[in-house]
Design a protein around this motif. Structure first.
Motif, PDB file in Angstrom:
ATOM      1  N   LEU A  34      -8.245   9.845   1.840  1.00  0.00           N
ATOM      2  CA  LEU A  34      -9.023   8.611   1.890  1.00  0.00           C
ATOM      3  C   LEU A  34      -8.592   7.682   3.015  1.00  0.00           C
ATOM      4  O   LEU A  34      -9.432   7.004   3.613  1.00  0.00           O
ATOM      5  CB  LEU A  34      -8.921   7.863   0.556  1.00  0.00           C
ATOM      6  N   VAL A  35      -7.301   7.639   3.319  1.00  0.00           N
ATOM      7  CA  VAL A  35      -6.810   6.664   4.295  1.00  0.00           C
ATOM      8  C   VAL A  35      -6.931   7.151   5.738  1.00  0.00           C
ATOM      9  O   VAL A  35      -6.507   6.451   6.659  1.00  0.00           O
ATOM     10  CB  VAL A  35      -5.332   6.283   4.005  1.00  0.00           C
ATOM     11  N   GLN A  36      -7.534   8.324   5.950  1.00  0.00           N
ATOM     12  CA  GLN A  36      -7.589   8.892   7.291  1.00  0.00           C
ATOM     13  C   GLN A  36      -8.281   7.986   8.303  1.00  0.00           C
ATOM     14  O   GLN A  36      -7.875   7.891   9.446  1.00  0.00           O
ATOM     15  CB  GLN A  36      -8.305  10.255   7.266  1.00  0.00           C
ATOM     16  N   GLY A  37      -9.354   7.315   7.890  1.00  0.00           N
ATOM     17  CA  GLY A  37     -10.125   6.520   8.842  1.00  0.00           C
ATOM     18  C   GLY A  37      -9.600   5.112   9.077  1.00  0.00           C
ATOM     19  O   GLY A  37     -10.187   4.367   9.864  1.00  0.00           O
ATOM     20  N   LEU A  38      -8.501   4.741   8.412  1.00  0.00           N
ATOM     21  CA  LEU A  38      -7.981   3.378   8.533  1.00  0.00           C
ATOM     22  C   LEU A  38      -6.933   3.272   9.641  1.00  0.00           C
ATOM     23  O   LEU A  38      -6.241   4.248   9.940  1.00  0.00           O
ATOM     24  CB  LEU A  38      -7.341   2.939   7.212  1.00  0.00           C
ATOM     25  N   PRO A  39      -6.800   2.087  10.244  1.00  0.00           N
ATOM     26  CA  PRO A  39      -5.689   1.857  11.175  1.00  0.00           C
ATOM     27  C   PRO A  39      -4.360   2.069  10.445  1.00  0.00           C
ATOM     28  O   PRO A  39      -4.291   1.909   9.223  1.00  0.00           O
ATOM     29  CB  PRO A  39      -5.863   0.387  11.587  1.00  0.00           C
ATOM     30  N   PRO A  40      -3.285   2.423  11.176  1.00  0.00           N
ATOM     31  CA  PRO A  40      -2.008   2.756  10.525  1.00  0.00           C
ATOM     32  C   PRO A  40      -1.486   1.698   9.547  1.00  0.00           C
ATOM     33  O   PRO A  40      -1.037   2.037   8.457  1.00  0.00           O
ATOM     34  CB  PRO A  40      -1.051   2.929  11.719  1.00  0.00           C
ATOM     35  N   HIS A  41      -1.590   0.400   9.914  1.00  0.00           N
ATOM     36  CA  HIS A  41      -1.037  -0.631   9.023  1.00  0.00           C
ATOM     37  C   HIS A  41      -1.853  -0.748   7.741  1.00  0.00           C
ATOM     38  O   HIS A  41      -1.309  -0.982   6.655  1.00  0.00           O
ATOM     39  CB  HIS A  41      -0.949  -1.978   9.742  1.00  0.00           C
ATOM     40  N   LEU A  42      -3.187  -0.575   7.844  1.00  0.00           N
ATOM     41  CA  LEU A  42      -4.020  -0.630   6.638  1.00  0.00           C
ATOM     42  C   LEU A  42      -3.859   0.640   5.805  1.00  0.00           C
ATOM     43  O   LEU A  42      -3.914   0.595   4.572  1.00  0.00           O
ATOM     44  CB  LEU A  42      -5.488  -0.821   7.023  1.00  0.00           C
ATOM     45  N   ALA A  43      -3.665   1.774   6.477  1.00  0.00           N
ATOM     46  CA  ALA A  43      -3.447   3.028   5.749  1.00  0.00           C
ATOM     47  C   ALA A  43      -2.170   2.939   4.925  1.00  0.00           C
ATOM     48  O   ALA A  43      -2.135   3.358   3.761  1.00  0.00           O
ATOM     49  CB  ALA A  43      -3.376   4.195   6.730  1.00  0.00           C
ATOM     50  N   LEU A  44      -1.111   2.373   5.527  1.00  0.00           N
ATOM     51  CA  LEU A  44       0.152   2.202   4.795  1.00  0.00           C
ATOM     52  C   LEU A  44      -0.038   1.271   3.606  1.00  0.00           C
ATOM     53  O   LEU A  44       0.438   1.546   2.501  1.00  0.00           O
ATOM     54  CB  LEU A  44       1.223   1.648   5.736  1.00  0.00           C
ATOM     55  N   ARG A  45      -0.761   0.161   3.812  1.00  0.00           N
ATOM     56  CA  ARG A  45      -0.994  -0.788   2.722  1.00  0.00           C
ATOM     57  C   ARG A  45      -1.813  -0.145   1.607  1.00  0.00           C
ATOM     58  O   ARG A  45      -1.548  -0.367   0.418  1.00  0.00           O
ATOM     59  CB  ARG A  45      -1.696  -2.031   3.246  1.00  0.00           C
ATOM     60  N   ALA A  46      -2.821   0.654   1.977  1.00  0.00           N
ATOM     61  CA  ALA A  46      -3.647   1.322   0.967  1.00  0.00           C
ATOM     62  C   ALA A  46      -2.820   2.303   0.151  1.00  0.00           C
ATOM     63  O   ALA A  46      -2.960   2.383  -1.077  1.00  0.00           O
ATOM     64  CB  ALA A  46      -4.812   2.049   1.644  1.00  0.00           C
ATOM     65  N   ARG A  47      -1.917   3.038   0.820  1.00  0.00           N
ATOM     66  CA  ARG A  47      -1.051   3.964   0.088  1.00  0.00           C
ATOM     67  C   ARG A  47      -0.108   3.197  -0.838  1.00  0.00           C
ATOM     68  O   ARG A  47       0.132   3.613  -1.977  1.00  0.00           O
ATOM     69  CB  ARG A  47      -0.237   4.831   1.063  1.00  0.00           C
ATOM     70  N   GLN A  48       0.416   2.079  -0.353  1.00  0.00           N
ATOM     71  CA  GLN A  48       1.320   1.266  -1.180  1.00  0.00           C
ATOM     72  C   GLN A  48       0.606   0.745  -2.422  1.00  0.00           C
ATOM     73  O   GLN A  48       1.121   0.838  -3.542  1.00  0.00           O
ATOM     74  CB  GLN A  48       1.880   0.101  -0.369  1.00  0.00           C
ATOM     75  N   ILE A  49      -0.596   0.203  -2.223  1.00  0.00           N
ATOM     76  CA  ILE A  49      -1.360  -0.337  -3.352  1.00  0.00           C
ATOM     77  C   ILE A  49      -1.749   0.778  -4.319  1.00  0.00           C
ATOM     78  O   ILE A  49      -1.613   0.647  -5.544  1.00  0.00           O
ATOM     79  CB  ILE A  49      -2.615  -1.075  -2.851  1.00  0.00           C
ATOM     80  N   GLY A  50      -2.222   1.894  -3.765  1.00  0.00           N
ATOM     81  CA  GLY A  50      -2.676   2.998  -4.610  1.00  0.00           C
ATOM     82  C   GLY A  50      -1.566   3.572  -5.460  1.00  0.00           C
ATOM     83  O   GLY A  50      -1.722   3.753  -6.676  1.00  0.00           O
ATOM     84  N   LEU A  51      -0.409   3.843  -4.860  1.00  0.00           N
ATOM     85  CA  LEU A  51       0.684   4.437  -5.615  1.00  0.00           C
ATOM     86  C   LEU A  51       1.368   3.415  -6.522  1.00  0.00           C
ATOM     87  O   LEU A  51       1.878   3.780  -7.582  1.00  0.00           O
ATOM     88  CB  LEU A  51       1.684   5.078  -4.654  1.00  0.00           C
ATOM     89  N   SER A  52       1.375   2.142  -6.121  1.00  0.00           N
ATOM     90  CA  SER A  52       1.894   1.100  -7.011  1.00  0.00           C
ATOM     91  C   SER A  52       1.025   0.990  -8.258  1.00  0.00           C
ATOM     92  O   SER A  52       1.525   0.847  -9.384  1.00  0.00           O
ATOM     93  CB  SER A  52       1.941  -0.249  -6.293  1.00  0.00           C
ATOM     94  N   ALA A  53      -0.299   1.058  -8.055  1.00  0.00           N
ATOM     95  CA  ALA A  53      -1.214   1.037  -9.200  1.00  0.00           C
ATOM     96  C   ALA A  53      -0.991   2.242 -10.100  1.00  0.00           C
ATOM     97  O   ALA A  53      -1.016   2.134 -11.333  1.00  0.00           O
ATOM     98  CB  ALA A  53      -2.665   0.996  -8.713  1.00  0.00           C
ATOM     99  N   ALA A  54      -0.747   3.410  -9.481  1.00  0.00           N
ATOM    100  CA  ALA A  54      -0.478   4.613 -10.269  1.00  0.00           C
ATOM    101  C   ALA A  54       0.785   4.444 -11.107  1.00  0.00           C
ATOM    102  O   ALA A  54       0.829   4.821 -12.285  1.00  0.00           O
ATOM    103  CB  ALA A  54      -0.333   5.825  -9.343  1.00  0.00           C
ATOM    104  N   LEU A  55       1.828   3.848 -10.511  1.00  0.00           N
ATOM    105  CA  LEU A  55       3.083   3.625 -11.234  1.00  0.00           C
ATOM    106  C   LEU A  55       2.878   2.660 -12.400  1.00  0.00           C
ATOM    107  O   LEU A  55       3.318   2.925 -13.532  1.00  0.00           O
ATOM    108  CB  LEU A  55       4.136   3.063 -10.269  1.00  0.00           C
TER     109      LEU A  55
END
Length: 250
Positions: A34-55
């Motif tokens: 999903l994060v492939q099309g995002l700029p690196p800083h937004l991709a990192l933030r999306a991964r952080q939010i997504g995995l934090s939500a999973a936790l």
């Protein structure tokens, strides 16, 4: 905290952590795609939010075990099947995965549409970020319910299950960055990963209808496909290096 001195508890922790990591592979692949099309800083933030939500979702579900177990009770009958809330969540989540992966396959083959090309990069990034975070949270719910219901009964103490979930999500976060970078560097792997998501979606829907497919078969097929693709990537890279070496000599 008496369980800390128990060898059986530590064995359960190791087993449960390993199982949570394996079950989290689907989550990591989905987020990485999903994060492939995002700029690196937004991709990192999306991964952080997504995995934090999973936790957060996994830990919250562990502290609501009685409610979670109740999700297995039938609430709806249709087409000769009795569906529980768990079944409905799996069917809905599996259908979402199939639809999302199919859409991404189509977009990869056909390319971006004219409307997306006319949007400014910043506007497209902001729109994609909030949309993708919403999708990540939705699929987190599905995978969290499936993961925790599978974990119930493998450990006697909630503390062990919480610890296993924290370790597993931490490893998932560490793995998601390199996996995203690898998919971006090798576009052919994106189609393979999308095919995995379709397969996972089909198994979730089948499970929702009471047809259980052992996940060992699914992960064995995925491991075989990844091995073949890794050999293909290595061969392509070697051919490219040889061609570049010949050009430099000429």
């Amino acid at each position: 905290m008496e369980w800390i001195a128990s060898p059986e508890a530590w064995a359960a922790l190791v087993t449960l952590t390993a199982m949570e990591i394996v079950l989290g592979i689907d989550n990591v692949v989905f987020i990485s795609l999903l994060v492939q099309g995002l700029p690196p800083h937004l991709a990192l933030r999306a991964r952080q939010i997504g995995l934090s939500a999973a936790l957060v979702m996994r830990i919250a579900l562990l502290f609501a075990l009685s409610w979670l177990i109740g999700l297995k009770e039938p609430v709806l009958s249709a087409f000769g099947y009795a569906f529980s809330w768990r079944d409905l969540i799996l069917i809905g989540g599996g259908g979402f995965l199939i639809a999302k992966a199919t859409h991404e396959m189509h977009a990869t083959v056909e390319g971006e549409d004219e409307f997306e090309e006319e949007m400014s990069l910043g506007e497209r990034a902001r729109r994609s970020f909030f949309l993708l975070v919403g999708q990540i949270v939705i699929i987190d719910i599905v995978f969290s319910v499936d993961s925790i219901l599978t974990a119930i009964g493998m450990a006697e103490h909630v503390e062990i299950m919480v610890t296993a979930v924290i370790i597993a999500v931490g490893i998932m976060f560490i793995a998601s960055g390199p996996l995203s970078a690898f998919i971006a560097a090798h576009p052919t792997t994106k189609m393979l990963a999308l095919a995995f998501l379709v397969l996972i979606g089909v198994t979730l829907v089948a499970d929702g209808f009471g047809v259980h497919v052992p996940k060992g078969y699914i992960y064995a097929a995925m491991a075989f496909s990844v091995t073949v693709e890794a050999l293909n990537v290595a061969a392509t890279g070697r051919r490219r290096r040889r061609a570049e070496a010949r050009k430099s000599k000429a």
